[in-house]
Scaffold this motif. Structure first.
Motif, PDB file in Angstrom:
ATOM      1  N   LYS A   1      -9.752  62.883  61.495  1.00 54.47           N
ATOM      2  CA  LYS A   1      -8.893  63.962  61.001  1.00 54.47           C
ATOM      3  C   LYS A   1      -7.947  64.441  62.087  1.00 54.47           C
ATOM      4  O   LYS A   1      -6.785  64.743  61.821  1.00 54.47           O
ATOM      5  CB  LYS A   1      -9.738  65.127  60.481  1.00 54.47           C
ATOM      6  CG  LYS A   1     -10.422  64.829  59.172  1.00 54.47           C
ATOM      7  CD  LYS A   1     -11.232  66.005  58.695  1.00 54.47           C
ATOM      8  CE  LYS A   1     -11.966  65.667  57.408  1.00 54.47           C
ATOM      9  NZ  LYS A   1     -12.792  66.776  56.947  1.00 54.47           N
TER      10      LYS A   1
ATOM     11  N   GLN B   1      -5.191  61.887  62.417  1.00 51.59           N
ATOM     12  CA  GLN B   1      -4.236  62.049  61.322  1.00 51.59           C
ATOM     13  C   GLN B   1      -3.341  63.262  61.537  1.00 51.59           C
ATOM     14  O   GLN B   1      -2.154  63.213  61.252  1.00 51.59           O
ATOM     15  CB  GLN B   1      -4.971  62.181  59.989  1.00 51.59           C
ATOM     16  CG  GLN B   1      -5.402  60.868  59.416  1.00 51.59           C
ATOM     17  CD  GLN B   1      -5.896  61.021  57.995  1.00 51.59           C
ATOM     18  OE1 GLN B   1      -6.504  62.025  57.645  1.00 51.59           O
ATOM     19  NE2 GLN B   1      -5.640  60.022  57.187  1.00 51.59           N
ATOM     20  N   LEU B   2      -3.922  64.354  62.034  1.00 52.18           N
ATOM     21  CA  LEU B   2      -3.141  65.558  62.293  1.00 52.18           C
ATOM     22  C   LEU B   2      -2.079  65.287  63.348  1.00 52.18           C
ATOM     23  O   LEU B   2      -0.912  65.645  63.172  1.00 52.18           O
ATOM     24  CB  LEU B   2      -4.059  66.704  62.733  1.00 52.18           C
ATOM     25  CG  LEU B   2      -3.379  68.023  63.053  1.00 52.18           C
ATOM     26  CD1 LEU B   2      -2.722  68.596  61.803  1.00 52.18           C
ATOM     27  CD2 LEU B   2      -4.381  69.007  63.637  1.00 52.18           C
TER      28      LEU B   2
ATOM     29  N   LYS C   1      -0.797  62.408  64.122  1.00 53.76           N
ATOM     30  CA  LYS C   1       0.197  61.499  63.543  1.00 53.76           C
ATOM     31  C   LYS C   1       1.204  62.275  62.696  1.00 53.76           C
ATOM     32  O   LYS C   1       2.401  62.001  62.743  1.00 53.76           O
ATOM     33  CB  LYS C   1      -0.480  60.423  62.689  1.00 53.76           C
ATOM     34  CG  LYS C   1      -1.008  59.267  63.472  1.00 53.76           C
ATOM     35  CD  LYS C   1      -1.506  58.179  62.537  1.00 53.76           C
ATOM     36  CE  LYS C   1      -1.981  56.988  63.327  1.00 53.76           C
ATOM     37  NZ  LYS C   1      -2.436  55.902  62.437  1.00 53.76           N
ATOM     38  N   SER C   2       0.713  63.240  61.913  1.00 52.43           N
ATOM     39  CA  SER C   2       1.638  64.019  61.087  1.00 52.43           C
ATOM     40  C   SER C   2       2.591  64.833  61.958  1.00 52.43           C
ATOM     41  O   SER C   2       3.767  64.971  61.629  1.00 52.43           O
ATOM     42  CB  SER C   2       0.881  64.916  60.105  1.00 52.43           C
ATOM     43  OG  SER C   2       0.193  65.945  60.766  1.00 52.43           O
TER      44      SER C   2
ATOM     45  N   TYR D   1       5.248  62.445  63.191  1.00 52.86           N
ATOM     46  CA  TYR D   1       6.246  62.163  62.161  1.00 52.86           C
ATOM     47  C   TYR D   1       7.249  63.312  62.062  1.00 52.86           C
ATOM     48  O   TYR D   1       8.461  63.087  61.920  1.00 52.86           O
ATOM     49  CB  TYR D   1       5.593  61.940  60.800  1.00 52.86           C
ATOM     50  CG  TYR D   1       4.643  60.764  60.746  1.00 52.86           C
ATOM     51  CD1 TYR D   1       4.878  59.598  61.468  1.00 52.86           C
ATOM     52  CD2 TYR D   1       3.494  60.826  59.977  1.00 52.86           C
ATOM     53  CE1 TYR D   1       4.003  58.530  61.422  1.00 52.86           C
ATOM     54  CE2 TYR D   1       2.608  59.754  59.914  1.00 52.86           C
ATOM     55  CZ  TYR D   1       2.867  58.616  60.636  1.00 52.86           C
ATOM     56  OH  TYR D   1       2.004  57.560  60.585  1.00 52.86           O
ATOM     57  N   ALA D   2       6.757  64.539  62.127  1.00 52.27           N
ATOM     58  CA  ALA D   2       7.643  65.699  62.059  1.00 52.27           C
ATOM     59  C   ALA D   2       8.597  65.723  63.259  1.00 52.27           C
ATOM     60  O   ALA D   2       9.799  65.966  63.102  1.00 52.27           O
ATOM     61  CB  ALA D   2       6.827  66.992  62.012  1.00 52.27           C
TER      62      ALA D   2
END
Length: 127
Positions: free
Chosen positions: A8, A11-12, A14-15, A18-19
Motif C-alpha cells: 500500500k 502504491q501511495l 507511485k500515485s 504520477y501526480a
C-alpha cells in the motif's frame, strides 16, 4: 489476495509520483502554467518582503494553489478533448472554452486578493 501495508505504501508513493509527473508535464508544456509559476514566485517573494500576516498568507496560498489546480484541470480537459477528436466540433470548443473560462475567473479573483493584500503594503513602503 490482500495487500500488506508495504504494498500500500508503494502504491501511495507511485500515485504521488504520477501526480508530480503531471505537474512537471504542465510546467514544461503549458505556457500559462509557467506564467502562473513565475507570478507565484514573485508573490511569495513580496509576501516575505512585506512580512504579511498569517491570515494573508492563507489567502495567498489558497490563491496560488487554486490557480495551479484549475490550470491542471484545464490542461487535462484540453488533452482529453484533443485525444477524442482531431476534427473541429462545437462541443469540443465549448469544453475547452469553459475550462479556460474557469481559470480566467479564478485568475481575476487571485489578482483581486493579491491587490487587496499587497497594495496597502506597497503604498506604505513608498511613503
Amino acid at each position: 489476495m490482500l495487500m500488506d501495508s508495504r504494498d500500500k505504501q508503494v502504491q501511495l508513493w507511485k500515485s504521488f509520483s504520477y501526480a508530480l509527473a503531471g505537474i512537471k508535464t504542465a510546467l514544461w508544456s503549458e505556457r500559462n502554467m509557467r506564467i502562473h509559476f513565475f507570478v507565484s514566485l514573485l508573490v511569495i517573494g513580496c509576501s516575505i518582503f512585506f512580512s504579511i500576516s498569517k491570515l494573508e498568507w492563507l489567502f495567498v496560498i489558497v490563491a496560488i494553489g487554486g490557480i495551479f489546480s484549475l490550470e491542471l484541470v484545464n490542461t487535462a480537459i484540453e488533452r482529453v478533448v484533443d485525444l477524442v477528436t482531431d476534427d473541429y466540433h462545437p462541443l469540443a470548443k465549448q469544453a475547452k472554452d469553459l475550462a479556460a473560462g474557469a481559470v480566467f475567473i479564478y485568475a481575476i479573483i487571485a489578482v483581486l486578493v493579491g491587490s487587496t493584500i499587497f497594495l496597502p503594503y506597497f503604498f506604505r513602503w513608498l511613503i
